[in-house]
Scaffold this motif. Structure first.
Motif, PDB file in Angstrom:
ATOM      1  N   TYR A 258     -32.844 130.218 -22.368  1.00 47.49           N
ATOM      2  CA  TYR A 258     -33.802 130.467 -23.450  1.00 47.49           C
ATOM      3  C   TYR A 258     -33.685 131.898 -23.971  1.00 47.49           C
ATOM      4  O   TYR A 258     -33.741 132.154 -25.168  1.00 47.49           O
ATOM      5  CB  TYR A 258     -35.227 130.229 -22.954  1.00 47.49           C
ATOM      6  N   GLN A 259     -33.500 132.840 -23.049  1.00 47.04           N
ATOM      7  CA  GLN A 259     -33.445 134.253 -23.422  1.00 47.04           C
ATOM      8  C   GLN A 259     -32.245 134.546 -24.314  1.00 47.04           C
ATOM      9  O   GLN A 259     -32.328 135.355 -25.239  1.00 47.04           O
ATOM     10  CB  GLN A 259     -33.388 135.110 -22.156  1.00 47.04           C
ATOM     11  N   TYR A 260     -31.121 133.880 -24.007  1.00 38.31           N
ATOM     12  CA  TYR A 260     -29.896 134.117 -24.769  1.00 38.31           C
ATOM     13  C   TYR A 260     -29.567 132.891 -25.608  1.00 38.31           C
ATOM     14  O   TYR A 260     -28.489 132.308 -25.510  1.00 38.31           O
ATOM     15  CB  TYR A 260     -28.751 134.479 -23.825  1.00 38.31           C
ATOM     16  N   ASP A 261     -30.517 132.535 -26.454  1.00 41.51           N
ATOM     17  CA  ASP A 261     -30.332 131.327 -27.259  1.00 41.51           C
ATOM     18  C   ASP A 261     -29.274 131.511 -28.336  1.00 41.51           C
ATOM     19  O   ASP A 261     -28.880 130.549 -28.989  1.00 41.51           O
ATOM     20  CB  ASP A 261     -31.649 130.879 -27.889  1.00 41.51           C
ATOM     21  N   ALA A 262     -28.804 132.764 -28.545  1.00 38.98           N
ATOM     22  CA  ALA A 262     -27.721 132.975 -29.510  1.00 38.98           C
ATOM     23  C   ALA A 262     -26.449 132.280 -29.036  1.00 38.98           C
ATOM     24  O   ALA A 262     -25.586 131.929 -29.838  1.00 38.98           O
ATOM     25  CB  ALA A 262     -27.452 134.466 -29.702  1.00 38.98           C
ATOM     26  N   PHE A 263     -26.345 132.089 -27.736  1.00 35.44           N
ATOM     27  CA  PHE A 263     -25.196 131.360 -27.191  1.00 35.44           C
ATOM     28  C   PHE A 263     -25.630 129.925 -26.947  1.00 35.44           C
ATOM     29  O   PHE A 263     -26.474 129.654 -26.095  1.00 35.44           O
ATOM     30  CB  PHE A 263     -24.699 131.991 -25.899  1.00 35.44           C
ATOM     31  N   GLU A 264     -25.096 129.017 -27.701  1.00 38.94           N
ATOM     32  CA  GLU A 264     -25.544 127.626 -27.654  1.00 38.94           C
ATOM     33  C   GLU A 264     -24.878 126.892 -26.490  1.00 38.94           C
ATOM     34  O   GLU A 264     -23.677 126.638 -26.507  1.00 38.94           O
ATOM     35  CB  GLU A 264     -25.219 126.937 -28.978  1.00 38.94           C
ATOM     36  N   THR A 265     -25.680 126.556 -25.483  1.00 42.17           N
ATOM     37  CA  THR A 265     -25.168 125.844 -24.323  1.00 42.17           C
ATOM     38  C   THR A 265     -25.384 124.353 -24.501  1.00 42.17           C
ATOM     39  O   THR A 265     -26.525 123.905 -24.598  1.00 42.17           O
ATOM     40  CB  THR A 265     -25.897 126.307 -23.044  1.00 42.17           C
ATOM     41  N   PRO A 266     -24.339 123.549 -24.565  1.00 39.33           N
ATOM     42  CA  PRO A 266     -24.510 122.097 -24.702  1.00 39.33           C
ATOM     43  C   PRO A 266     -25.292 121.523 -23.523  1.00 39.33           C
ATOM     44  O   PRO A 266     -25.189 122.020 -22.393  1.00 39.33           O
ATOM     45  CB  PRO A 266     -23.069 121.571 -24.717  1.00 39.33           C
ATOM     46  N   PHE A 267     -26.069 120.480 -23.779  1.00 38.55           N
ATOM     47  CA  PHE A 267     -26.847 119.875 -22.706  1.00 38.55           C
ATOM     48  C   PHE A 267     -25.955 119.347 -21.596  1.00 38.55           C
ATOM     49  O   PHE A 267     -26.352 119.300 -20.430  1.00 38.55           O
ATOM     50  CB  PHE A 267     -27.737 118.762 -23.260  1.00 38.55           C
ATOM     51  N   LYS A 268     -24.734 118.937 -21.934  1.00 41.86           N
ATOM     52  CA  LYS A 268     -23.806 118.478 -20.910  1.00 41.86           C
ATOM     53  C   LYS A 268     -23.570 119.566 -19.874  1.00 41.86           C
ATOM     54  O   LYS A 268     -23.562 119.311 -18.655  1.00 41.86           O
ATOM     55  CB  LYS A 268     -22.483 118.061 -21.548  1.00 41.86           C
ATOM     56  N   VAL A 269     -23.410 120.811 -20.354  1.00 42.31           N
ATOM     57  CA  VAL A 269     -23.177 121.939 -19.446  1.00 42.31           C
ATOM     58  C   VAL A 269     -24.444 122.254 -18.665  1.00 42.31           C
ATOM     59  O   VAL A 269     -24.396 122.543 -17.458  1.00 42.31           O
ATOM     60  CB  VAL A 269     -22.704 123.169 -20.247  1.00 42.31           C
ATOM     61  N   VAL A 270     -25.588 122.213 -19.342  1.00 36.05           N
ATOM     62  CA  VAL A 270     -26.862 122.471 -18.672  1.00 36.05           C
ATOM     63  C   VAL A 270     -27.055 121.493 -17.516  1.00 36.05           C
ATOM     64  O   VAL A 270     -27.414 121.882 -16.394  1.00 36.05           O
ATOM     65  CB  VAL A 270     -28.033 122.361 -19.671  1.00 36.05           C
ATOM     66  N   ARG A 271     -26.815 120.226 -17.785  1.00 36.13           N
ATOM     67  CA  ARG A 271     -26.994 119.215 -16.732  1.00 36.13           C
ATOM     68  C   ARG A 271     -26.034 119.443 -15.576  1.00 36.13           C
ATOM     69  O   ARG A 271     -26.397 119.276 -14.403  1.00 36.13           O
ATOM     70  CB  ARG A 271     -26.802 117.812 -17.329  1.00 36.13           C
ATOM     71  N   GLN A 272     -24.798 119.822 -15.895  1.00 41.08           N
ATOM     72  CA  GLN A 272     -23.816 120.082 -14.833  1.00 41.08           C
ATOM     73  C   GLN A 272     -24.274 121.226 -13.932  1.00 41.08           C
ATOM     74  O   GLN A 272     -24.187 121.136 -12.700  1.00 41.08           O
ATOM     75  CB  GLN A 272     -22.457 120.407 -15.448  1.00 41.08           C
ATOM     76  N   HIS A 273     -24.760 122.312 -14.540  1.00 41.46           N
ATOM     77  CA  HIS A 273     -25.204 123.458 -13.747  1.00 41.46           C
ATOM     78  C   HIS A 273     -26.431 123.116 -12.907  1.00 41.46           C
ATOM     79  O   HIS A 273     -26.506 123.481 -11.723  1.00 41.46           O
ATOM     80  CB  HIS A 273     -25.493 124.646 -14.649  1.00 41.46           C
ATOM     81  N   LEU A 274     -27.401 122.443 -13.502  1.00 43.81           N
ATOM     82  CA  LEU A 274     -28.601 122.088 -12.756  1.00 43.81           C
ATOM     83  C   LEU A 274     -28.273 121.151 -11.601  1.00 43.81           C
ATOM     84  O   LEU A 274     -28.821 121.281 -10.495  1.00 43.81           O
ATOM     85  CB  LEU A 274     -29.617 121.433 -13.696  1.00 43.81           C
ATOM     86  N   GLN A 275     -27.370 120.224 -11.842  1.00 45.72           N
ATOM     87  CA  GLN A 275     -26.985 119.306 -10.771  1.00 45.72           C
ATOM     88  C   GLN A 275     -26.277 120.047  -9.643  1.00 45.72           C
ATOM     89  O   GLN A 275     -26.521 119.774  -8.463  1.00 45.72           O
ATOM     90  CB  GLN A 275     -26.088 118.200 -11.324  1.00 45.72           C
ATOM     91  N   SER A 276     -25.412 121.003  -9.976  1.00 41.44           N
ATOM     92  CA  SER A 276     -24.717 121.771  -8.937  1.00 41.44           C
ATOM     93  C   SER A 276     -25.708 122.555  -8.088  1.00 41.44           C
ATOM     94  O   SER A 276     -25.608 122.598  -6.858  1.00 41.44           O
ATOM     95  CB  SER A 276     -23.714 122.734  -9.575  1.00 41.44           C
ATOM     96  N   ILE A 277     -26.695 123.186  -8.742  1.00 42.48           N
ATOM     97  CA  ILE A 277     -27.652 124.033  -8.026  1.00 42.48           C
ATOM     98  C   ILE A 277     -28.618 123.203  -7.186  1.00 42.48           C
ATOM     99  O   ILE A 277     -28.910 123.543  -6.031  1.00 42.48           O
ATOM    100  CB  ILE A 277     -28.436 124.910  -9.021  1.00 42.48           C
ATOM    101  N   LEU A 278     -29.109 122.107  -7.753  1.00 39.11           N
ATOM    102  CA  LEU A 278     -30.214 121.376  -7.125  1.00 39.11           C
ATOM    103  C   LEU A 278     -29.780 120.214  -6.249  1.00 39.11           C
ATOM    104  O   LEU A 278     -30.550 119.760  -5.401  1.00 39.11           O
ATOM    105  CB  LEU A 278     -31.169 120.858  -8.208  1.00 39.11           C
ATOM    106  N   CYS A 279     -28.580 119.702  -6.448  1.00 39.79           N
ATOM    107  CA  CYS A 279     -28.194 118.452  -5.778  1.00 39.79           C
ATOM    108  C   CYS A 279     -27.113 118.618  -4.725  1.00 39.79           C
ATOM    109  O   CYS A 279     -26.652 117.619  -4.153  1.00 39.79           O
ATOM    110  CB  CYS A 279     -27.752 117.425  -6.822  1.00 39.79           C
ATOM    111  N   SER A 280     -26.664 119.821  -4.473  1.00 34.58           N
ATOM    112  CA  SER A 280     -25.655 120.004  -3.437  1.00 34.58           C
ATOM    113  C   SER A 280     -26.292 119.833  -2.061  1.00 34.58           C
ATOM    114  O   SER A 280     -27.472 120.130  -1.864  1.00 34.58           O
ATOM    115  CB  SER A 280     -25.013 121.394  -3.557  1.00 34.58           C
ATOM    116  N   ILE A 281     -25.518 119.356  -1.132  1.00 36.30           N
ATOM    117  CA  ILE A 281     -25.998 119.137   0.232  1.00 36.30           C
ATOM    118  C   ILE A 281     -25.639 120.356   1.078  1.00 36.30           C
ATOM    119  O   ILE A 281     -24.457 120.700   1.199  1.00 36.30           O
ATOM    120  CB  ILE A 281     -25.373 117.875   0.852  1.00 36.30           C
ATOM    121  N   PRO A 282     -26.623 121.062   1.658  1.00 32.19           N
ATOM    122  CA  PRO A 282     -26.318 122.239   2.483  1.00 32.19           C
ATOM    123  C   PRO A 282     -25.340 121.908   3.600  1.00 32.19           C
ATOM    124  O   PRO A 282     -25.423 120.829   4.208  1.00 32.19           O
ATOM    125  CB  PRO A 282     -27.699 122.632   3.038  1.00 32.19           C
TER     126      PRO A 282
END
Length: 319
Positions: A258-282
């Motif tokens: 949100y802070q750097y909205d000048a750089f348009e991040t596709p939702f595909k990339v957003v979902r990939q990053h969120l999945q990597s952070i939240l869904c990895s198995i320790p």
């Protein structure tokens, strides 16, 4: 990793990359915070990694991005199928290609004013890997990053990385008088070790074992962007290390978007990053909690997959 040929032919790809580099160079969030670092207060270095096998294509691409980058890295480690089909990445490692690699590195070093670095995997046989590192160093590679696994498009990370080969590379450069290290600051080339890092203690162990000047971490950083945080003084409160939760890192990622909205991040990339952070198995999870962790990851993946709008992302952030 950017294909040199694509940067030269696709204006949109080049424009997006240069825009990203400018943003990284100018944002205060990308400033080195470690007060003990000689570069403290300055923008963190940004390195563009190029792939290809054509000298002129690589030189042309390097010249396009060098004004916005702090170094250019030649990818000699990609093991994926497209690299095999295009004859670049790790598929340039066989010895018959070494004259070409030396020409590429030398030509890049002469073409731009920023350092040229290289990332390699193990050669076949692996005993030739230190010899290749010497060839690259003599050609002008100021860093050689070693991922000591063999190239395979189907089993890229099977088994532990052979960190003994990082030691062999460092020793070979030292024998040839090429090694740059804390004890030899004026050497031509430093060695970076890549592999077997899942948490901060692995970084410490890796450096101690290999004697490398640094450690590179790849996909693990997608799962834990705060992996290197223990190196910062503010990571400790009252003498205890404060570890960031995966949820806190995901929220920070969304806030930065949100802070750097000048750089348009596709939702595909957003979902990939969120999945990597939240869904990895320790990696060190209690076996009794493993099934529950898998259930949580599966549920979270379904929720993330449904994020298609800014409103849905905001709801996810604050729910």
């Amino acid at each position: 990793m950017y294909l040199a040929s694509k940067l030269n032919s696709d204006r949109d790809t080049l424009h997006t990359l240069c825009k990203t580099l400018k943003l990284g160079r100018n944002t205060p969030d990308n400033v080195i915070r470690d007060v003990n670092n000689p570069l403290a207060g300055k923008p963190a270095p940004q390195i563009v990694q190029l792939a290809g096998n054509d000298v002129q294509q690589l030189v042309e691409a390097a010249r396009k991005v060098a004004p916005f980058a702090d170094a250019i890295d030649l990818n000699l480690g990609c093991p994926q199928k497209h690299a095999e089909e295009g004859h670049y990445g790790a598929y340039l490692l066989p010895k018959q290609n070494w004259p070409l690699l030396a020409e590429i590195v030398s030509s890049l070093a002469q073409a731009v004013d920023v350092p040229i670095t290289t990332k390699i995997r193990l050669t076949v046989p692996k005993e030739q890997t230190p010899e290749l590192a010497v060839v690259l160093a003599r050609a002008g590679s100021s860093l050689v990053t070693v991922h000591p696994r063999f190239a395979s498009s189907v089993r890229r990370r099977k088994g532990l990385a052979d960190l003994d080969q990082v030691i062999r590379v460092r020793e070979a450069l030292q024998v040839e008088g090429l090694l740059r290290s804390g004890d030899r600051p004026h050497g031509d080339t430093a060695v970076v070790s890549n592999g077997n890092v899942r948490c901060w203690s692995d970084v410490v162990t890796n450096l101690s074992l290999t004697g490398a000047s640094g450690v590179m971490v790849g996909e693990t950083l997608l799962e834990n962007p705060a992996l290197f945080r223990p190196s910062l003084p503010e990571a400790y409160e009252d003498g205890h290390f404060w570890e960031r939760s995966s949820r806190a890192m995901a929220e920070e990622y969304i806030d930065l978007r949100y802070q750097y909205d000048a750089f348009e991040t596709p939702f595909k990339v957003v979902r990939q990053h969120l999945q990597s952070i939240l869904c990895s198995i320790p990696h060190n999870i209690d076996p009794e909690a493993l099934a529950e962790q898998h259930r949580y990851a599966a549920d979270t993946k379904r929720v993330i997959a449904a994020i298609r709008t800014e409103q849905a992302l905001a709801k996810f952030r604050y729910c």
